[in-house]
Design a protein around this motif. Structure first.
Motif, PDB file in Angstrom:
ATOM      1  N   GLU A   1       2.325   0.098 -13.982  1.00 32.82           N
ATOM      2  CA  GLU A   1       3.472   0.846 -14.535  1.00 32.82           C
ATOM      3  C   GLU A   1       3.244   2.343 -14.437  1.00 32.82           C
ATOM      4  OE1 GLU A   1       5.278  -2.255 -17.826  1.00 32.82           O
ATOM      5  OE2 GLU A   1       4.076  -0.540 -18.476  1.00 32.82           O
ATOM      6  N   LEU A   2       1.997   2.718 -14.782  1.00 34.58           N
ATOM      7  CA  LEU A   2       1.658   4.143 -14.712  1.00 34.58           C
ATOM      8  C   LEU A   2       1.801   4.651 -13.289  1.00 34.58           C
ATOM      9  CD1 LEU A   2      -1.423   4.684 -17.042  1.00 34.58           C
ATOM     10  CD2 LEU A   2       0.791   5.836 -17.137  1.00 34.58           C
TER      11      LEU A   2
ATOM     12  N   GLU B   1      -3.292  -7.304 -18.855  1.00 35.92           N
ATOM     13  CA  GLU B   1      -2.512  -6.250 -19.526  1.00 35.92           C
ATOM     14  C   GLU B   1      -2.820  -4.873 -18.933  1.00 35.92           C
ATOM     15  OE1 GLU B   1      -1.772  -8.049 -24.002  1.00 35.92           O
ATOM     16  OE2 GLU B   1      -3.477  -6.717 -23.632  1.00 35.92           O
ATOM     17  N   ALA B   2      -4.120  -4.663 -18.687  1.00 32.70           N
ATOM     18  CA  ALA B   2      -4.531  -3.373 -18.147  1.00 32.70           C
ATOM     19  C   ALA B   2      -3.939  -3.148 -16.764  1.00 32.70           C
ATOM     20  CB  ALA B   2      -6.058  -3.290 -18.096  1.00 32.70           C
ATOM     21  N   ARG B   3      -3.926  -4.233 -15.983  1.00 27.07           N
ATOM     22  CA  ARG B   3      -3.398  -4.099 -14.621  1.00 27.07           C
ATOM     23  C   ARG B   3      -1.917  -3.728 -14.668  1.00 27.07           C
ATOM     24  NH1 ARG B   3      -5.144  -8.749 -12.694  1.00 27.07           N
ATOM     25  NH2 ARG B   3      -3.121  -9.787 -12.654  1.00 27.07           N
ATOM     26  N   ILE B   4      -1.181  -4.423 -15.551  1.00 22.07           N
ATOM     27  CA  ILE B   4       0.248  -4.123 -15.705  1.00 22.07           C
ATOM     28  C   ILE B   4       0.421  -2.645 -16.071  1.00 22.07           C
ATOM     29  CG2 ILE B   4       2.306  -4.516 -17.128  1.00 22.07           C
ATOM     30  CD1 ILE B   4       1.865  -6.865 -15.400  1.00 22.07           C
ATOM     31  N   ARG B   5      -0.371  -2.240 -17.041  1.00 23.69           N
ATOM     32  CA  ARG B   5      -0.260  -0.850 -17.500  1.00 23.69           C
ATOM     33  C   ARG B   5      -0.527   0.132 -16.353  1.00 23.69           C
ATOM     34  NH1 ARG B   5      -2.908  -1.641 -22.221  1.00 23.69           N
ATOM     35  NH2 ARG B   5      -4.837  -0.903 -21.272  1.00 23.69           N
ATOM     36  N   ASP B   6      -1.603  -0.155 -15.610  1.00 24.08           N
ATOM     37  CA  ASP B   6      -1.948   0.709 -14.477  1.00 24.08           C
ATOM     38  C   ASP B   6      -0.813   0.761 -13.469  1.00 24.08           C
ATOM     39  OD1 ASP B   6      -4.309   1.264 -15.601  1.00 24.08           O
ATOM     40  OD2 ASP B   6      -5.540   0.020 -14.248  1.00 24.08           O
TER      41      ASP B   6
END
Ligand SMILES: [Zn+2]
Ligand SMILES: [Zn+2]
Length: 334
Positions: free
Chosen positions: A33-34, A26-31
């Protein structure tokens, strides 16, 4: 029992590991996306800046990076289309123009401050030669804000150095302006009973003086010359004898001891004025007697060594005033 425990432990570890990998994912996706959003915003920002530079602007013309309005136009995720450009271009041009205007204004302010500094130095030299004790002297910062001086330092947007010659052109008029308004303020403070207020700064004398005749104004100012018109600097200790002055001394005191103060701590002490009236009465003089009409020096009969010699009226008033305080305190304590 041991087997059961081991199994539980293993399954807990597996669950933990699973949870961790979900979290990481999830964190990787968020990163990503950011980063994606960041890249898109950056791309748009660069496109806009390039277009503005093509129009003839320089990067130094742009508002600062933290300018909210500017960032809101540049840093959007949506790509710069020609439609968007058409829409935001006038806003960008207006923001650049406003930035330029503010810069020009700030630079003008810096120059005018510099001019005030020049005036301040010249003023400090100028007052050294003033021998007339009756002239009230503004503080050196206060002087630079008098209307005549403000006009001088702002002339040509503060571009011209204030020379001795240019200073001398305005100083006499500025001093006159100050002396008229300052005398009116001090008289207002001293007038008894005060018609409106006795506060030094809250009086707006200007509209008042216009409507009154010169005779009435002179009559109002007469209060300044009275022997009972003793003013106090309440920045200094009230028990210090140097805190009390006839009105002509107060501006000099402030200039000398509080040169950088932003407001004048001037007041009148009812008890001091009362003491002065009582001493005048003892001398057989009316309370409206002028300071300059007390020709005699006076001796206090208390016997204190410092006051065996005849003293100036104001010094003696302070001496008696403190003596009275001492007596009152002595009477109160058992
Ligand atoms: Zn003081
Ligand atoms: Zn005494």
């Amino acid at each position: 029992m041991d087997k059961y425990k081991k199994e539980r432990q293993e399954s807990a570890t597996a669950m933990l590991q699973h949870g961790k990998s979900v979290h990481d994912w999830e964190a990787r996706i968020r990163d990503e996306e950011l980063a994606e959003g960041g890249r898109a915003r950056n791309k748009r920002k660069e496109s806009i800046e390039r277009k503005l530079i093509d129009m003839g602007y320089q990067a130094s013309d742009f508002p600062p990076k933290y300018d909210y309005n500017w960032r809101r136009l540049l840093e959007q995720p949506r790509e710069l289309s020609s439609r968007i450009w058409k829409q935001i271009q006038p806003k960008l041009v207006a923001a650049i123009a406003l930035e330029k205007e503010q810069k020009v204004w700030a630079e003008r302010g810096v120059r005018i401050d510099l001019r005030r500094q020049e005036v301040r130095t010249l003023y400090q030299l100028y007052i050294e030669d003033i021998e007339d004790d009756e002239v009230l002297l503004p503080g050196s910062v206060e002087f630079t804000y008098l209307p005549e001086v403000t006009a001088l330092v702002s002339r040509d947007d503060g571009l011209i150095e204030v020379t001795q010659e240019r200073f001398m052109d305005v100083v006499a008029e500025a001093m006159t302006t100050f002396n008229i308004s300052e005398r009116a303020k001090l008289a207002n403070l001293l007038r008894e009973p005060a018609p409106r207020c006795t506060d030094y700064d809250s009086s707006d004398e200007d509209d008042d003086t216009i409507s009154r005749t010169p005779m009435e104004i002179a009559c109002d100012l007469e209060v300044l010359n009275r022997a009972t018109s003793i003013l106090t600097c309440y920045r200094c200790s009230l028990s210090s004898p140097t805190s009390y002055f006839p009105f002509t001394g107060i501006t000099r005191h402030i200039l000398k001891f509080h040169p950088d103060s932003s407001y004048k701590a001037i007041s009148r002490e009812k008890a001091v004025i009362g003491t002065a009236s009582a001493v005048l009465e003892m001398l057989g003089l009316p309370s409206s007697t002028r300071y300059s009409d007390i020709s005699r020096k006076i001796v206090c009969l208390c016997g204190k060594p410092d006051f065996q010699q005849p003293a100036e009226f104001s010094e003696l008033i302070m001496h008696i005033f403190r003596e009275n305080i001492w007596y009152i305190q002595a009477l109160r304590s058992p």
